[in-house]
Design a protein around this motif. Sequence first.
Motif, PDB file in Angstrom:
ATOM      1  N   GLU A  69      45.743  -7.809 152.014  1.00 18.93           N
ATOM      2  CA  GLU A  69      44.431  -8.154 151.457  1.00 18.93           C
ATOM      3  C   GLU A  69      44.477  -9.472 150.675  1.00 18.93           C
ATOM      4  N   PRO A  70      44.907 -10.554 151.323  1.00 14.87           N
ATOM      5  CA  PRO A  70      45.027 -11.834 150.613  1.00 14.87           C
ATOM      6  C   PRO A  70      43.672 -12.510 150.423  1.00 14.87           C
ATOM      7  N   ASP A  71      43.604 -13.374 149.420  1.00 12.01           N
ATOM      8  CA  ASP A  71      42.455 -14.260 149.256  1.00 12.01           C
ATOM      9  C   ASP A  71      42.629 -15.530 150.079  1.00 12.01           C
ATOM     10  N   LEU A  72      43.888 -15.921 150.272  1.00 15.14           N
ATOM     11  CA  LEU A  72      44.211 -17.167 150.972  1.00 15.14           C
ATOM     12  C   LEU A  72      45.407 -16.944 151.881  1.00 15.14           C
ATOM     13  N   VAL A  73      45.286 -17.419 153.130  1.00 11.71           N
ATOM     14  CA  VAL A  73      46.404 -17.410 154.068  1.00 11.71           C
ATOM     15  C   VAL A  73      46.664 -18.855 154.467  1.00 11.71           C
ATOM     16  N   VAL A  74      47.804 -19.388 154.063  1.00 13.52           N
ATOM     17  CA  VAL A  74      48.178 -20.759 154.407  1.00 13.52           C
ATOM     18  C   VAL A  74      49.072 -20.703 155.641  1.00 13.52           C
ATOM     19  N   VAL A  75      48.708 -21.467 156.657  1.00 13.61           N
ATOM     20  CA  VAL A  75      49.424 -21.452 157.928  1.00 13.61           C
ATOM     21  C   VAL A  75      49.966 -22.840 158.218  1.00 13.61           C
ATOM     22  N   GLY A  76      51.268 -22.926 158.429  1.00 13.78           N
ATOM     23  CA  GLY A  76      51.896 -24.175 158.827  1.00 13.78           C
ATOM     24  C   GLY A  76      52.322 -24.089 160.278  1.00 13.78           C
ATOM     25  N   GLY A  77      51.813 -24.986 161.107  1.00 14.13           N
ATOM     26  CA  GLY A  77      52.150 -24.969 162.526  1.00 14.13           C
ATOM     27  C   GLY A  77      51.188 -25.817 163.315  1.00 14.13           C
ATOM     28  N   GLY A  78      51.242 -25.655 164.631  1.00 16.88           N
ATOM     29  CA  GLY A  78      50.366 -26.400 165.515  1.00 16.88           C
ATOM     30  C   GLY A  78      49.097 -25.625 165.832  1.00 16.88           C
ATOM     31  N   ASP A  79      48.360 -26.118 166.834  1.00 19.46           N
ATOM     32  CA  ASP A  79      47.067 -25.519 167.168  1.00 19.46           C
ATOM     33  C   ASP A  79      47.203 -24.078 167.629  1.00 19.46           C
ATOM     34  N   GLY A  80      48.284 -23.732 168.323  1.00 16.46           N
ATOM     35  CA  GLY A  80      48.457 -22.364 168.776  1.00 16.46           C
ATOM     36  C   GLY A  80      48.624 -21.392 167.623  1.00 16.46           C
ATOM     37  N   THR A  81      49.425 -21.778 166.633  1.00 17.02           N
ATOM     38  CA  THR A  81      49.621 -20.927 165.458  1.00 17.02           C
ATOM     39  C   THR A  81      48.336 -20.791 164.670  1.00 17.02           C
ATOM     40  N   VAL A  82      47.653 -21.914 164.464  1.00 15.33           N
ATOM     41  CA  VAL A  82      46.390 -21.885 163.727  1.00 15.33           C
ATOM     42  C   VAL A  82      45.353 -21.042 164.462  1.00 15.33           C
ATOM     43  N   ALA A  83      45.309 -21.166 165.800  1.00 18.72           N
ATOM     44  CA  ALA A  83      44.334 -20.398 166.578  1.00 18.72           C
ATOM     45  C   ALA A  83      44.579 -18.897 166.442  1.00 18.72           C
ATOM     46  N   GLU A  84      45.850 -18.489 166.427  1.00 16.79           N
ATOM     47  CA  GLU A  84      46.151 -17.071 166.234  1.00 16.79           C
ATOM     48  C   GLU A  84      45.678 -16.608 164.859  1.00 16.79           C
ATOM     49  N   ALA A  85      45.870 -17.444 163.843  1.00 16.51           N
ATOM     50  CA  ALA A  85      45.383 -17.109 162.507  1.00 16.51           C
ATOM     51  C   ALA A  85      43.861 -16.992 162.493  1.00 16.51           C
ATOM     52  N   VAL A  86      43.190 -17.930 163.168  1.00 15.11           N
ATOM     53  CA  VAL A  86      41.724 -17.905 163.214  1.00 15.11           C
ATOM     54  C   VAL A  86      41.219 -16.608 163.828  1.00 15.11           C
ATOM     55  N   SER A  87      41.878 -16.151 164.888  1.00 13.63           N
ATOM     56  CA  SER A  87      41.422 -14.942 165.565  1.00 13.63           C
ATOM     57  C   SER A  87      41.507 -13.722 164.660  1.00 13.63           C
ATOM     58  N   HIS A  88      42.393 -13.764 163.668  1.00 11.85           N
ATOM     59  CA  HIS A  88      42.529 -12.648 162.730  1.00 11.85           C
ATOM     60  C   HIS A  88      41.650 -12.818 161.498  1.00 11.85           C
ATOM     61  N   LEU A  89      41.388 -14.049 161.083  1.00  8.75           N
ATOM     62  CA  LEU A  89      40.685 -14.294 159.827  1.00  8.75           C
ATOM     63  C   LEU A  89      39.181 -14.455 159.982  1.00  8.75           C
ATOM     64  N   ALA A  90      38.677 -14.637 161.198  1.00  9.46           N
ATOM     65  CA  ALA A  90      37.224 -14.752 161.388  1.00  9.46           C
ATOM     66  C   ALA A  90      36.538 -13.485 160.895  1.00  9.46           C
TER      67      ALA A  90
END
Length: 323
Positions: A69-90
Amino acid sequence: MRSKSQLQAAIRDGGRAVLVVNARSRRGRRLFDRARELLDAAGLRFVETVPVTDPARLREIFTGVLALEPDLVVVGGGDGTVAEAVSHLAHRDAALGVLPLGTTNNFARSLELPLNLKDAVAVLRDGKVADVDVGWVRGTRPDGSGAETDGGRLIFANMVSLGLSVHVAQHVPHGLKRVLGRGAYALTAAWLLPRHEAFRATIRAGDRVQEVTTHQLNVANGAHHSGQRIARDASPDDRLLAVYRLGDERRLRLASATARHQLTGPWRSLREDAFLTTDEVHIATDPPLQVDVDGEIRGRTPVTVRLLGNALRVIVPQSFVDT
Protein backbone atom coordinates in the motif's frame (compact mmCIF):
# COMPACT_ATOMS: atom_id res chain seq x y z
CA MET A 1 -8.93 7.98 -3.98
CA ARG A 2 -7.14 10.97 -2.53
CA SER A 3 -6.89 14.17 -4.52
CA LYS A 4 -3.59 14.90 -6.22
CA SER A 5 -2.74 17.52 -3.62
CA GLN A 6 -3.53 15.12 -0.77
CA LEU A 7 -1.36 12.40 -2.29
CA GLN A 8 1.46 14.87 -2.88
CA ALA A 9 1.25 16.01 0.74
CA ALA A 10 1.40 12.41 1.95
CA ILE A 11 4.53 11.76 -0.14
CA ARG A 12 6.21 14.95 1.05
CA ASP A 13 5.40 14.09 4.67
CA GLY A 14 7.37 10.85 4.45
CA GLY A 15 4.70 8.51 3.09
CA ARG A 16 5.41 4.90 2.18
CA ALA A 17 7.66 4.64 -0.87
CA VAL A 18 9.06 1.62 -2.72
CA LEU A 19 11.97 1.57 -5.18
CA VAL A 20 12.08 -0.95 -8.05
CA VAL A 21 15.11 -0.91 -10.38
CA ASN A 22 15.54 -3.15 -13.40
CA ALA A 23 19.20 -4.06 -13.08
CA ARG A 24 19.13 -5.51 -16.60
CA SER A 25 18.03 -2.29 -18.31
CA ARG A 26 20.61 -0.43 -20.38
CA ARG A 27 21.86 1.68 -17.48
CA GLY A 28 20.17 0.03 -14.52
CA ARG A 29 22.99 -2.33 -13.53
CA ARG A 30 25.67 0.32 -13.86
CA LEU A 31 23.76 3.10 -12.12
CA PHE A 32 21.86 1.22 -9.40
CA ASP A 33 24.29 2.14 -6.62
CA ARG A 34 24.59 5.71 -7.88
CA ALA A 35 20.80 6.05 -7.91
CA ARG A 36 20.62 4.86 -4.29
CA GLU A 37 23.23 7.45 -3.30
CA LEU A 38 21.40 10.29 -5.04
CA LEU A 39 18.01 9.28 -3.64
CA ASP A 40 19.46 9.08 -0.14
CA ALA A 41 21.13 12.49 -0.53
CA ALA A 42 17.78 13.92 -1.67
CA GLY A 43 16.18 12.69 1.53
CA LEU A 44 14.02 10.06 -0.18
CA ARG A 45 13.51 6.98 1.97
CA PHE A 46 12.03 3.62 0.92
CA VAL A 47 10.32 0.92 2.96
CA GLU A 48 11.57 -1.59 0.42
CA THR A 49 14.11 -1.62 -2.43
CA VAL A 50 13.85 -4.26 -5.15
CA PRO A 51 16.65 -4.77 -7.71
CA VAL A 52 15.20 -6.81 -10.59
CA THR A 53 17.56 -9.25 -12.26
CA ASP A 54 14.87 -11.33 -13.99
CA PRO A 55 12.41 -9.15 -15.96
CA ALA A 56 10.06 -12.13 -16.24
CA ARG A 57 9.27 -11.58 -12.55
CA LEU A 58 8.19 -7.94 -12.97
CA ARG A 59 4.47 -8.72 -12.80
CA GLU A 60 4.95 -10.76 -9.64
CA ILE A 61 7.15 -8.05 -8.13
CA PHE A 62 4.67 -5.23 -8.74
CA THR A 63 1.86 -7.32 -7.29
CA GLY A 64 3.94 -7.63 -4.13
CA VAL A 65 4.76 -3.93 -4.15
CA LEU A 66 1.09 -2.94 -4.24
CA ALA A 67 0.41 -5.22 -1.27
CA LEU A 68 2.56 -2.76 0.75
CA GLU A 69 0.00 0.00 0.00
CA PRO A 70 2.63 2.58 -1.01
CA ASP A 71 2.02 6.26 -1.67
CA LEU A 72 4.89 6.34 -4.18
CA VAL A 73 6.47 3.69 -6.40
CA VAL A 74 9.75 4.79 -7.97
CA VAL A 75 10.75 2.71 -10.98
CA GLY A 76 14.20 2.73 -12.56
CA GLY A 77 14.42 1.14 -15.99
CA GLY A 78 13.40 1.41 -19.60
CA ASP A 79 10.01 1.66 -21.27
CA GLY A 80 9.21 -2.01 -20.72
CA THR A 81 9.75 -1.79 -16.97
CA VAL A 82 7.83 1.46 -16.72
CA ALA A 83 4.98 0.02 -18.81
CA GLU A 84 4.66 -2.94 -16.44
CA ALA A 85 4.48 -0.51 -13.52
CA VAL A 86 1.83 1.55 -15.33
CA SER A 87 -0.34 -1.52 -15.87
CA HIS A 88 -0.37 -2.09 -12.10
CA LEU A 89 -0.64 1.52 -10.91
CA ALA A 90 -3.41 2.79 -13.21
CA HIS A 91 -6.53 3.69 -11.22
CA ARG A 92 -4.58 3.22 -7.96
CA ASP A 93 -4.22 5.67 -5.06
CA ALA A 94 -0.45 5.87 -5.54
CA ALA A 95 1.96 7.86 -7.70
CA LEU A 96 4.58 6.56 -10.12
CA GLY A 97 8.04 8.13 -10.09
CA VAL A 98 10.40 7.37 -12.99
CA LEU A 99 14.18 7.10 -13.13
CA PRO A 100 14.88 6.82 -16.89
CA LEU A 101 17.48 4.08 -17.22
CA GLY A 102 16.48 2.57 -20.58
CA THR A 103 17.43 2.95 -24.21
CA THR A 104 14.72 5.24 -25.62
CA ASN A 105 12.85 6.31 -22.45
CA ASN A 106 9.79 7.35 -24.45
CA PHE A 107 7.38 7.64 -21.53
CA ALA A 108 9.88 9.59 -19.43
CA ARG A 109 10.38 12.01 -22.32
CA SER A 110 6.61 12.39 -22.67
CA LEU A 111 6.41 13.32 -18.98
CA GLU A 112 9.11 15.96 -19.68
CA LEU A 113 11.49 14.28 -17.24
CA PRO A 114 15.22 14.98 -17.48
CA LEU A 115 17.21 11.96 -18.64
CA ASN A 116 20.15 12.86 -16.43
CA LEU A 117 19.92 10.71 -13.28
CA LYS A 118 20.73 13.50 -10.82
CA ASP A 119 18.12 15.80 -12.35
CA ALA A 120 15.53 13.01 -12.45
CA VAL A 121 16.04 12.44 -8.72
CA ALA A 122 15.56 16.18 -8.16
CA VAL A 123 12.14 15.90 -9.86
CA LEU A 124 11.17 13.12 -7.47
CA ARG A 125 12.09 15.43 -4.59
CA ASP A 126 10.70 18.73 -5.90
CA GLY A 127 8.11 17.75 -8.53
CA LYS A 128 4.34 17.52 -8.33
CA VAL A 129 1.69 14.81 -8.64
CA ALA A 130 -0.16 14.98 -11.96
CA ASP A 131 -2.65 12.62 -13.57
CA VAL A 132 -2.10 11.51 -17.16
CA ASP A 133 -3.81 9.28 -19.71
CA VAL A 134 -3.05 5.65 -20.41
CA GLY A 135 -4.34 3.29 -23.09
CA TRP A 136 -6.24 0.00 -22.98
CA VAL A 137 -5.90 -2.64 -25.67
CA ARG A 138 -7.82 -5.79 -26.53
CA GLY A 139 -6.84 -8.20 -29.27
CA THR A 140 -6.85 -11.91 -30.02
CA ARG A 141 -4.48 -14.40 -28.42
CA PRO A 142 -0.96 -14.54 -29.89
CA ASP A 143 -1.85 -17.92 -31.45
CA GLY A 144 -4.70 -16.24 -33.37
CA SER A 145 -7.39 -18.40 -31.73
CA GLY A 146 -9.86 -15.52 -31.65
CA ALA A 147 -10.22 -15.28 -27.88
CA GLU A 148 -9.36 -12.10 -26.06
CA THR A 149 -5.77 -11.59 -24.98
CA ASP A 150 -5.29 -13.16 -21.56
CA GLY A 151 -2.52 -13.11 -18.99
CA GLY A 152 -0.88 -10.11 -20.67
CA ARG A 153 -0.76 -6.41 -20.02
CA LEU A 154 -3.93 -4.74 -21.28
CA ILE A 155 -3.12 -1.23 -20.06
CA PHE A 156 -0.25 0.56 -21.78
CA ALA A 157 1.67 3.77 -21.30
CA ASN A 158 3.03 4.84 -24.66
CA MET A 159 2.41 2.95 -27.89
CA VAL A 160 0.68 0.12 -29.72
CA SER A 161 2.53 -0.80 -32.93
CA LEU A 162 1.99 -3.04 -35.95
CA GLY A 163 4.46 -3.89 -38.69
CA LEU A 164 8.22 -3.64 -39.02
CA SER A 165 8.83 -2.31 -35.50
CA VAL A 166 7.42 -5.55 -34.06
CA HIS A 167 10.08 -7.56 -35.88
CA VAL A 168 12.76 -5.06 -34.88
CA ALA A 169 11.81 -5.39 -31.19
CA GLN A 170 12.00 -9.18 -31.50
CA HIS A 171 15.39 -9.27 -33.25
CA VAL A 172 17.45 -6.32 -31.96
CA PRO A 173 20.45 -7.78 -30.08
CA HIS A 174 20.59 -6.77 -26.43
CA GLY A 175 24.37 -6.40 -26.64
CA LEU A 176 23.99 -3.96 -29.54
CA LYS A 177 21.44 -1.96 -27.54
CA ARG A 178 23.92 -1.61 -24.68
CA VAL A 179 26.59 -0.30 -27.05
CA LEU A 180 24.61 1.84 -29.50
CA GLY A 181 21.43 2.70 -27.60
CA ARG A 182 18.71 3.90 -29.98
CA GLY A 183 21.02 3.34 -32.96
CA ALA A 184 20.64 -0.41 -32.49
CA TYR A 185 17.00 -0.19 -33.55
CA ALA A 186 17.83 1.71 -36.73
CA LEU A 187 20.49 -0.83 -37.75
CA THR A 188 18.18 -3.76 -37.06
CA ALA A 189 15.38 -2.11 -39.07
CA ALA A 190 17.72 -1.58 -42.04
CA TRP A 191 18.64 -5.28 -41.89
CA LEU A 192 15.03 -6.48 -41.75
CA LEU A 193 13.36 -4.03 -44.14
CA PRO A 194 14.36 -5.70 -47.47
CA ARG A 195 12.43 -8.84 -46.47
CA HIS A 196 9.46 -7.17 -44.76
CA GLU A 197 6.04 -7.43 -46.48
CA ALA A 198 3.53 -4.57 -46.49
CA PHE A 199 0.06 -5.15 -45.03
CA ARG A 200 -3.43 -3.70 -45.49
CA ALA A 201 -5.18 -2.16 -42.50
CA THR A 202 -8.76 -1.04 -41.95
CA ILE A 203 -8.92 1.66 -39.29
CA ARG A 204 -12.30 2.49 -37.70
CA ALA A 205 -12.76 5.40 -35.29
CA GLY A 206 -16.40 6.25 -34.69
CA ASP A 207 -17.97 6.85 -38.09
CA ARG A 208 -14.56 7.35 -39.76
CA VAL A 209 -13.03 4.50 -41.76
CA GLN A 210 -9.61 4.51 -43.42
CA GLU A 211 -8.05 1.82 -45.62
CA VAL A 212 -4.24 1.97 -45.81
CA THR A 213 -1.37 -0.15 -47.06
CA THR A 214 1.87 0.28 -45.16
CA HIS A 215 4.81 -1.35 -43.41
CA GLN A 216 4.23 0.43 -40.08
CA LEU A 217 1.16 1.59 -38.15
CA ASN A 218 1.21 3.17 -34.67
CA VAL A 219 -1.37 4.15 -32.05
CA ALA A 220 0.24 6.57 -29.60
CA ASN A 221 -0.84 7.72 -26.18
CA GLY A 222 2.50 9.32 -25.36
CA ALA A 223 4.33 12.09 -27.18
CA HIS A 224 7.48 10.21 -28.25
CA HIS A 225 8.42 7.23 -30.42
CA SER A 226 11.98 5.90 -30.75
CA GLY A 227 13.11 8.76 -28.55
CA GLN A 228 11.73 11.41 -30.93
CA ARG A 229 8.70 13.67 -30.55
CA ILE A 230 5.64 12.61 -32.56
CA ALA A 231 4.14 16.10 -32.85
CA ARG A 232 4.65 19.38 -31.06
CA ASP A 233 1.17 19.24 -29.47
CA ALA A 234 1.20 15.53 -28.56
CA SER A 235 0.98 14.79 -24.85
CA PRO A 236 0.11 11.88 -22.54
CA ASP A 237 -2.41 14.26 -20.97
CA ASP A 238 -4.43 15.42 -24.00
CA ARG A 239 -7.28 12.82 -23.95
CA LEU A 240 -6.26 11.67 -27.43
CA LEU A 241 -4.87 8.61 -29.13
CA ALA A 242 -2.90 9.47 -32.27
CA VAL A 243 -3.09 6.91 -35.09
CA TYR A 244 -0.55 7.27 -37.89
CA ARG A 245 1.32 5.22 -40.47
CA LEU A 246 4.85 5.56 -41.77
CA GLY A 247 5.01 5.38 -45.56
CA ASP A 248 2.99 3.14 -47.86
CA GLU A 249 3.55 -0.26 -49.49
CA ARG A 250 6.96 0.75 -50.88
CA ARG A 251 9.85 -0.16 -48.60
CA LEU A 252 11.92 2.90 -49.44
CA ARG A 253 8.97 5.12 -48.51
CA LEU A 254 9.07 3.64 -45.00
CA ALA A 255 12.70 4.65 -44.56
CA SER A 256 12.14 8.17 -45.87
CA ALA A 257 8.87 8.60 -43.95
CA THR A 258 10.52 7.49 -40.71
CA ALA A 259 13.40 9.92 -41.20
CA ARG A 260 11.02 12.76 -42.09
CA HIS A 261 8.80 11.96 -39.11
CA GLN A 262 11.74 12.04 -36.70
CA LEU A 263 13.18 15.25 -38.14
CA THR A 264 9.91 17.19 -38.33
CA GLY A 265 8.11 15.83 -35.25
CA PRO A 266 8.83 18.87 -33.05
CA TRP A 267 7.11 21.09 -35.64
CA ARG A 268 4.21 18.91 -36.80
CA SER A 269 0.72 19.07 -35.31
CA LEU A 270 -1.81 16.36 -34.49
CA ARG A 271 -4.30 18.43 -36.48
CA GLU A 272 -2.53 17.50 -39.73
CA ASP A 273 -4.02 14.88 -42.06
CA ALA A 274 -1.17 12.48 -41.28
CA PHE A 275 -2.77 11.80 -37.88
CA LEU A 276 -6.15 10.40 -36.94
CA THR A 277 -6.98 11.42 -33.37
CA THR A 278 -9.63 9.65 -31.35
CA ASP A 279 -10.39 8.13 -27.96
CA GLU A 280 -11.05 4.66 -29.40
CA VAL A 281 -9.95 2.86 -32.56
CA HIS A 282 -10.47 -0.61 -34.04
CA ILE A 283 -7.84 -1.99 -36.44
CA ALA A 284 -8.09 -5.08 -38.64
CA THR A 285 -5.22 -6.16 -40.91
CA ASP A 286 -4.68 -8.45 -43.87
CA PRO A 287 -2.83 -10.61 -43.04
CA PRO A 288 -3.41 -10.75 -39.25
CA LEU A 289 -0.39 -9.32 -37.43
CA GLN A 290 1.24 -9.49 -34.04
CA VAL A 291 0.58 -6.47 -31.82
CA ASP A 292 3.41 -4.77 -29.94
CA VAL A 293 2.22 -3.11 -26.71
CA ASP A 294 4.95 -0.93 -25.20
CA GLY A 295 7.67 -3.21 -26.50
CA GLU A 296 6.11 -6.63 -25.87
CA ILE A 297 3.95 -8.87 -28.05
CA ARG A 298 0.49 -8.97 -26.43
CA GLY A 299 -1.75 -10.48 -29.11
CA ARG A 300 -2.78 -10.29 -32.75
CA THR A 301 -5.09 -8.21 -34.88
CA PRO A 302 -7.93 -7.38 -35.01
CA VAL A 303 -7.36 -5.09 -32.06
CA THR A 304 -9.30 -2.38 -30.22
CA VAL A 305 -7.43 0.45 -28.48
CA ARG A 306 -9.19 2.78 -26.04
CA LEU A 307 -8.08 5.84 -24.08
CA LEU A 308 -8.37 5.92 -20.28
CA GLY A 309 -8.19 9.61 -19.39
CA ASN A 310 -6.33 10.77 -16.26
CA ALA A 311 -6.01 7.17 -15.07
CA LEU A 312 -2.43 7.34 -13.77
CA ARG A 313 -0.80 9.47 -11.05
CA VAL A 314 2.80 10.43 -11.82
CA ILE A 315 5.54 12.64 -10.41
CA VAL A 316 6.45 15.28 -13.00
CA PRO A 317 8.36 18.58 -13.10
CA GLN A 318 6.51 21.60 -11.77
CA SER A 319 6.51 22.98 -15.34
CA PHE A 320 4.47 20.05 -16.72
CA VAL A 321 1.01 21.22 -17.85
CA ASP A 322 -1.50 19.05 -15.99
CA THR A 323 -5.03 19.13 -17.46
